[in-house]
Design a protein around this motif. Structure first.
Motif, PDB file in Angstrom:
ATOM      1  N   VAL A  48     -21.212 -19.160   4.629  1.00  0.00           N
ATOM      2  CA  VAL A  48     -21.919 -19.095   3.348  1.00  0.00           C
ATOM      3  C   VAL A  48     -20.917 -18.891   2.217  1.00  0.00           C
ATOM      4  O   VAL A  48     -20.054 -18.018   2.282  1.00  0.00           O
ATOM      5  N   PHE A  49     -21.050 -19.733   1.185  1.00  0.00           N
ATOM      6  CA  PHE A  49     -20.214 -19.601  -0.004  1.00  0.00           C
ATOM      7  C   PHE A  49     -21.108 -19.411  -1.223  1.00  0.00           C
ATOM      8  O   PHE A  49     -21.958 -20.266  -1.510  1.00  0.00           O
ATOM      9  N   PRO A  50     -20.930 -18.318  -1.981  1.00  0.00           N
ATOM     10  CA  PRO A  50     -21.650 -18.189  -3.250  1.00  0.00           C
ATOM     11  C   PRO A  50     -21.202 -19.294  -4.202  1.00  0.00           C
ATOM     12  O   PRO A  50     -20.046 -19.733  -4.163  1.00  0.00           O
ATOM     13  N   ALA A  51     -22.113 -19.736  -5.055  1.00  0.00           N
ATOM     14  CA  ALA A  51     -21.800 -20.831  -5.977  1.00  0.00           C
ATOM     15  C   ALA A  51     -20.597 -20.496  -6.850  1.00  0.00           C
ATOM     16  O   ALA A  51     -19.785 -21.367  -7.168  1.00  0.00           O
ATOM     17  N   ALA A  52     -20.459 -19.228  -7.230  1.00  0.00           N
ATOM     18  CA  ALA A  52     -19.355 -18.828  -8.111  1.00  0.00           C
ATOM     19  C   ALA A  52     -17.996 -19.086  -7.477  1.00  0.00           C
ATOM     20  O   ALA A  52     -17.013 -19.358  -8.171  1.00  0.00           O
ATOM     21  N   SER A  53     -17.928 -19.017  -6.142  1.00  0.00           N
ATOM     22  CA  SER A  53     -16.640 -19.204  -5.459  1.00  0.00           C
ATOM     23  C   SER A  53     -16.211 -20.662  -5.435  1.00  0.00           C
ATOM     24  O   SER A  53     -15.062 -20.974  -5.120  1.00  0.00           O
ATOM     25  N   LEU A  54     -17.112 -21.583  -5.790  1.00  0.00           N
ATOM     26  CA  LEU A  54     -16.814 -23.005  -5.709  1.00  0.00           C
ATOM     27  C   LEU A  54     -16.187 -23.558  -6.983  1.00  0.00           C
ATOM     28  O   LEU A  54     -15.793 -24.717  -7.033  1.00  0.00           O
ATOM     29  N   SER A  55     -16.100 -22.730  -8.027  1.00  0.00           N
ATOM     30  CA  SER A  55     -15.488 -23.203  -9.268  1.00  0.00           C
ATOM     31  C   SER A  55     -14.011 -23.498  -9.069  1.00  0.00           C
ATOM     32  O   SER A  55     -13.437 -24.350  -9.744  1.00  0.00           O
ATOM     33  N   SER A  56     -13.372 -22.794  -8.138  1.00  0.00           N
ATOM     34  CA  SER A  56     -11.983 -23.111  -7.768  1.00  0.00           C
ATOM     35  C   SER A  56     -12.038 -23.959  -6.510  1.00  0.00           C
ATOM     36  O   SER A  56     -12.053 -25.172  -6.559  1.00  0.00           O
ATOM     37  N   VAL A 116     -24.587 -23.209   2.248  1.00  0.00           N
ATOM     38  CA  VAL A 116     -24.615 -22.729   3.627  1.00  0.00           C
ATOM     39  C   VAL A 116     -24.232 -23.875   4.559  1.00  0.00           C
ATOM     40  O   VAL A 116     -24.806 -24.967   4.483  1.00  0.00           O
ATOM     41  N   LEU A 117     -23.233 -23.643   5.408  1.00  0.00           N
ATOM     42  CA  LEU A 117     -22.865 -24.582   6.468  1.00  0.00           C
ATOM     43  C   LEU A 117     -23.417 -24.018   7.770  1.00  0.00           C
ATOM     44  O   LEU A 117     -22.976 -22.969   8.241  1.00  0.00           O
ATOM     45  N   ASP A 118     -24.386 -24.713   8.335  1.00  0.00           N
ATOM     46  CA  ASP A 118     -25.070 -24.237   9.538  1.00  0.00           C
ATOM     47  C   ASP A 118     -24.672 -25.117  10.718  1.00  0.00           C
ATOM     48  O   ASP A 118     -24.908 -26.325  10.702  1.00  0.00           O
ATOM     49  N   CYS A 119     -24.054 -24.517  11.733  1.00  0.00           N
ATOM     50  CA  CYS A 119     -23.636 -25.279  12.909  1.00  0.00           C
ATOM     51  C   CYS A 119     -24.866 -25.678  13.716  1.00  0.00           C
ATOM     52  O   CYS A 119     -25.645 -24.822  14.148  1.00  0.00           O
ATOM     53  N   LEU A 150     -27.780 -26.698   0.352  1.00  0.00           N
ATOM     54  CA  LEU A 150     -27.552 -26.205  -0.998  1.00  0.00           C
ATOM     55  C   LEU A 150     -28.755 -25.351  -1.362  1.00  0.00           C
ATOM     56  O   LEU A 150     -29.857 -25.858  -1.556  1.00  0.00           O
ATOM     57  N   VAL A 151     -28.547 -24.058  -1.428  1.00  0.00           N
ATOM     58  CA  VAL A 151     -29.663 -23.124  -1.587  1.00  0.00           C
ATOM     59  C   VAL A 151     -29.832 -22.776  -3.060  1.00  0.00           C
ATOM     60  O   VAL A 151     -28.957 -22.134  -3.654  1.00  0.00           O
ATOM     61  N   HIS A 161      -9.617 -18.863   7.671  1.00  0.00           N
ATOM     62  CA  HIS A 161     -10.616 -18.231   6.814  1.00  0.00           C
ATOM     63  C   HIS A 161     -11.905 -17.855   7.535  1.00  0.00           C
ATOM     64  O   HIS A 161     -12.627 -16.968   7.078  1.00  0.00           O
ATOM     65  N   GLN A 162     -12.197 -18.513   8.646  1.00  0.00           N
ATOM     66  CA  GLN A 162     -13.376 -18.152   9.464  1.00  0.00           C
ATOM     67  C   GLN A 162     -12.945 -18.049  10.925  1.00  0.00           C
ATOM     68  O   GLN A 162     -13.439 -18.782  11.794  1.00  0.00           O
ATOM     69  N   PRO A 163     -11.995 -17.162  11.240  1.00  0.00           N
ATOM     70  CA  PRO A 163     -11.423 -17.133  12.598  1.00  0.00           C
ATOM     71  C   PRO A 163     -12.445 -16.790  13.682  1.00  0.00           C
ATOM     72  O   PRO A 163     -12.463 -17.425  14.748  1.00  0.00           O
ATOM     73  N   GLN A 164     -13.287 -15.790  13.454  1.00  0.00           N
ATOM     74  CA  GLN A 164     -14.233 -15.378  14.489  1.00  0.00           C
ATOM     75  C   GLN A 164     -15.270 -16.457  14.759  1.00  0.00           C
ATOM     76  O   GLN A 164     -15.634 -16.702  15.923  1.00  0.00           O
ATOM     77  N   LEU A 165     -15.732 -17.108  13.718  1.00  0.00           N
ATOM     78  CA  LEU A 165     -16.737 -18.160  13.891  1.00  0.00           C
ATOM     79  C   LEU A 165     -16.201 -19.282  14.763  1.00  0.00           C
ATOM     80  O   LEU A 165     -16.853 -19.702  15.728  1.00  0.00           O
TER      81      LEU A 165
END
Length: 264
Positions: free
Chosen positions: A50-58, A28-31, A149-150, A66-70
């Motif tokens: 928020v990124f699930p751990a599985a998405s970090l393998s790549s 989790v990246l919290d501003c 890191l959750v 990728h986060q335009p609205q934020l």
């Protein structure tokens, strides 16, 4: 001379009997800082990535594509928004049991834990690290994100309290309020524990959970917003300097009270 004492927040301490290795569920990246923006007025979902751990393998990209609205909400000044690249940096786990790594792709500056990063160089990231987008015109901090890191929830069988949950029968610190917090923390479906300190093979052996905060109902907050994960094999320091934004968020209804929480 008259002195007045009031409760700011109440925490309950949970300790693990065993020491299982942490299997992180998500990053989790919290501003916690944005130029000209009152973050307390924004929903948690509006200012977190928020990124699930599985998405970090790549790799997990962070940037305006990728986060335009934020980024549009956090940086309303279009001139300054342009200093955040379409893909500013990547987060990845190149080795399954290795540390989380950050690699900057943007030509625009980026700080990790206060130090400027270099392009296409990988840097290890730990829970509690800060990632800072920098305004290239004056090198001021444009946006600051705190990394959490959750870990996956600890099983109910490995949790016990340092003191009885029903030892205080009444008031905001009473048994019913504590028991609700313990049930949430010990439930496998109750959400991930927030982990602030540590690097490498961190083991969360205890959790400090906020069960009361002045002016708000903490039960309505996400679990990770009221937990501090602790590794009792090493010294853990609690305070505004070491959990940036954590206490300010809990005391958002009465911001002046955060000044009573020391840096350490």
């Amino acid at each position: 001379v008259t002195s007045t004492c009031c409760y700011l927040a109440d925490f309950v301490f949970l300790q693990s009997v065993n020491e299982p290795a942490i299997d992180f569920a998500e990053v989790v990246l919290d501003c916690i800082q944005a130029q000209g923006i009152a973050l307390a007025s924004l929903d948690v979902e509006t200012r977190t990535i928020v990124f699930p751990a599985a998405s970090l393998s790549s790799s997990a990209p962070v940037g305006r594509t990728h986060q335009p609205q934020l980024f549009d909400q956090l940086v309303p000044d279009k001139a300054k928004l342009a200093s955040i690249s379409r893909v500013h940096f990547l987060l990845c786990l190149p080795v399954s049991d290795g540390p989380l790594m950050l690699r900057r792709l943007s030509p625009n500056p980026l700080r990790l834990d206060g130090r400027l990063t270099q392009t296409d160089v990988e840097y290890p990231v730990t829970s509690g690290s800060t990632v800072i987008f920098v305004d290239p015109s004056d090198l001021s901090d444009l946006l600051t994100f705190c990394v959490h890191l959750v870990p996956r929830p600890m099983q109910p069988s490995v949790l016990r309290t340092a003191s009885s949950a029903s030892s205080s029968p009444g008031g905001p610190l009473g048994g019913e309020h504590r028991q609700r917090a313990l049930s949430m923390a010990s439930s496998a479906s109750g959400g991930p524990d927030r982990c602030i300190q540590g690097a490498g093979a961190l083991v969360v052996t205890a959790v400090l959970e906020c069960t009361y905060a002045a002016g708000i109902d903490v039960a309505q907050l996400p679990v990770q917003a009221r937990h501090i994960g602790l590794d009792l094999r090493r010294k853990s320091i609690i305070g505004r300097q070491h959990q940036p934004g954590f206490f300010e968020f809990l005391l958002q209804a009465s911001p002046r009270l955060a000044g009573f929480i020391s840096r350490s």
